[in-house]
Design an enzyme around this catalytic site. Structure first.
Site, PDB file in Angstrom:
ATOM      1  N   GLU A 205    -110.639 -54.759 -24.184  1.00  0.00           N
ATOM      2  CA  GLU A 205    -109.627 -55.251 -24.763  1.00  0.00           C
ATOM      3  C   GLU A 205    -109.711 -55.986 -26.139  1.00  0.00           C
ATOM      4  O   GLU A 205    -108.855 -56.838 -26.945  1.00  0.00           O
ATOM      5  CB  GLU A 205    -108.813 -56.335 -23.877  1.00  0.00           C
ATOM      6  CG  GLU A 205    -108.338 -55.589 -22.607  1.00  0.00           C
ATOM      7  CD  GLU A 205    -107.491 -56.788 -21.659  1.00  0.00           C
ATOM      8  OE1 GLU A 205    -107.489 -57.744 -21.978  1.00  0.00           O
ATOM      9  OE2 GLU A 205    -107.012 -56.124 -20.743  1.00  0.00           O
ATOM     10  N   LYS A 338     -95.920 -56.814 -16.290  1.00  0.00           N
ATOM     11  CA  LYS A 338     -96.620 -55.384 -16.699  1.00  0.00           C
ATOM     12  C   LYS A 338     -95.474 -54.629 -16.186  1.00  0.00           C
ATOM     13  O   LYS A 338     -95.403 -54.188 -14.829  1.00  0.00           O
ATOM     14  CB  LYS A 338     -97.871 -55.132 -16.217  1.00  0.00           C
ATOM     15  CG  LYS A 338     -98.897 -56.363 -16.465  1.00  0.00           C
ATOM     16  CD  LYS A 338    -100.137 -56.106 -15.779  1.00  0.00           C
ATOM     17  CE  LYS A 338    -101.378 -56.901 -16.247  1.00  0.00           C
ATOM     18  NZ  LYS A 338    -102.608 -56.793 -15.554  1.00  0.00           N
TER      19      LYS A 338
END
Length: 426
Positions: A205, A338
């Site tokens: 990330e 999500k």
């Protein structure tokens, strides 16, 4: 009436070099839009099912040709001719087509790709930005970014147990200024790590993945970087953690902190968090305990729930029925959002509405396997989510979301950056 004219899917690549789905929808006026589905590394066991080929001769079994075929055959056949702007109806048709609670037949990756592409195509056909189409006139708030600047756990090959060490730029008047300050801290941290002969390679990330000897050293390093960059620790920029505890727990709900050679039960781990919160300006902890450790979560919520944000990710998996259970048990006070955990845009909206009704904060989130698709940036603004997790200010698949948010802020002539007001509304 604007209807669905064609649908197709293609196997493309995500940021980890794994296959994923790109779905495209063409409407009756020939408007076309596409969407790329993300994928997680640490996943909750109750997430909607991502369909993989399991053919070891292709992509080590991770191909998505079966999911693409489901889009190109079954889904396409049943959705052509439906009204495009009736997102809820189309999403319900997708749910019925699959016939399982977790999309085990068609695959959540197949279903979500179509759901996202449809929303984008409908917005485009109506000449509206995606955030305005999904959120209406009230879509005005730019989210506070939670920038993952040190990676550990399953997101990096190092000795740090906690998965994400994040900064939250709360004390700024605009998203642009908040992002600038965060980027300066990120680069300052790199110099500090270089000076300590620590690795400055990055994880999935975009955060650094140094080999610190325990889980406190990253907090020290980030605190130093914030102050060295010229910002007030805790006032302008606060700290946040994603522990991803489900990756650390055993069958007896003991948590193995291998980097520190410790094994802690739920109460001991909560006591450890309390020590960290007392010493550092930590304002949010995500997945502080395992998704199955509901008794531990109740204790964590009792001990820290009035002091900091406690985010359920694996705990709730963007699922309204599981969130309802948490609400009834007074567990956590925030939920990570999500879309690929639940399957469609409409189901995601249902969960967000429930969370907001019960004053749970909503944190829009990427996955560790991402792409250049910036859908969640628009989605965060559409829903006035208040917070977004989309990695560090490195790696183009993360930057795509930040650049889109900068673009939205410009379109909104500044909009509203919630900043310091974020937790006052919690």
């Amino acid at each position: 009436m604007l209807t669905i004219k064609d649908i197709h899917a293609l196997e493309v690549m995500d940021s980890r070099g794994n296959p994923t789905i790109q779905a495209s929808v063409i409407l009756s006026d020939n408007t076309k839009a596409s969407a790329i589905v993300p994928s997680g590394a640490s996943t909750g066991k109750r997430e909607a099912l991502e369909l993989r080929d399991n053919d070891k001769t292709r992509f080590l079994g991770k191909g998505v040709l079966r999911a693409c075929e489901n889009v190109n055959s079954v889904i396409k056949h049943h959705l052509i001719g439906l009204e495009a702007i009736n997102q809820a109806f189309v999403d319900e048709r997708l749910r019925a087509l699959d016939g399982t609670p977790n999309y085990a037949n068609l695959g959540a990756n197949a279903v979500l790709g179509v759901s996202m592409a449809l929303a984008r195509a409908s917005a485009k056909a109506l000449n509206l930005p995606l955030y305005r189409y999904l959120g209406g006139a009230n879509a005005l708030t730019l989210p506070v970014p939670m920038l993952n600047i040190i990676n550990g756990g399953t997101h990096a090959n190092n000795s740090i147990d906690f998965q994400e060490y994040m900064i939250m730029p709360l004390g700024f008047e605009s998203f642009r200024e908040a992002l600038r300050a965060s980027t300066e801290v990120y680069h300052t941290l790199k110099k500090l790590l270089d000076g300590k002969n620590q690795l400055t390679s990055v994880g999935d990330e975009g955060g650094f993945a140094p080999n610190f000897s325990n889980n406190v050293e990253p907090l020290e390093a980030i605190s130093q970087a914030i102050e060295k960059a010229g910002y007030k620790l805790g006032e302008e920029i606060a700290l946040a953690l994603d522990v991803a505890s489900s990756e650390l727990v055993d069958e007896n709900f003991n948590y193995h902190l291998k980097g520190e050679n410790k094994i802690l039960d739920s109460h001991e781990l909560v006591a450890y968090y309390k020590e960290l919160v007392a010493k550092y300006p930590i304002v949010s902890i995500e997945d502080g305990l395992s998704e199955d450790d509901w008794e531990g979560w109740a204790f964590l919520s009792k001990e820290l729930g009035r002091q900091i944000q406690l985010v359920g990710d694996d705990l709730f998996v963007t699922n309204a029925s599981i969130l309802q259970k948490g609400i009834e048990k007074n567990i956590a006070n925030a939920i990570l959002i999500k879309p690929n955990q639940i399957g469609t845009i409409s189901e995601t909206l249902e969960t967000i509405r429930l969370a907001k009704h019960h004053a749970y904060q909503c944190v829009m989130s990427h996955r560790s396997g991402e792409s250049e698709d910036s859908f969640i940036a628009d989605f965060a603004v559409a829903l006035n989510a208040g917070e977004i997790k989309t990695g560090s200010t490195a790696r183009s698949e993360r930057i795509a979301k930040y650049n889109r948010l900068l673009e939205i802020e410009h379109e909104l002539k500044g909009g509203i950056y919630i900043g310091k007001e974020l937790f006052k509304h919690g």
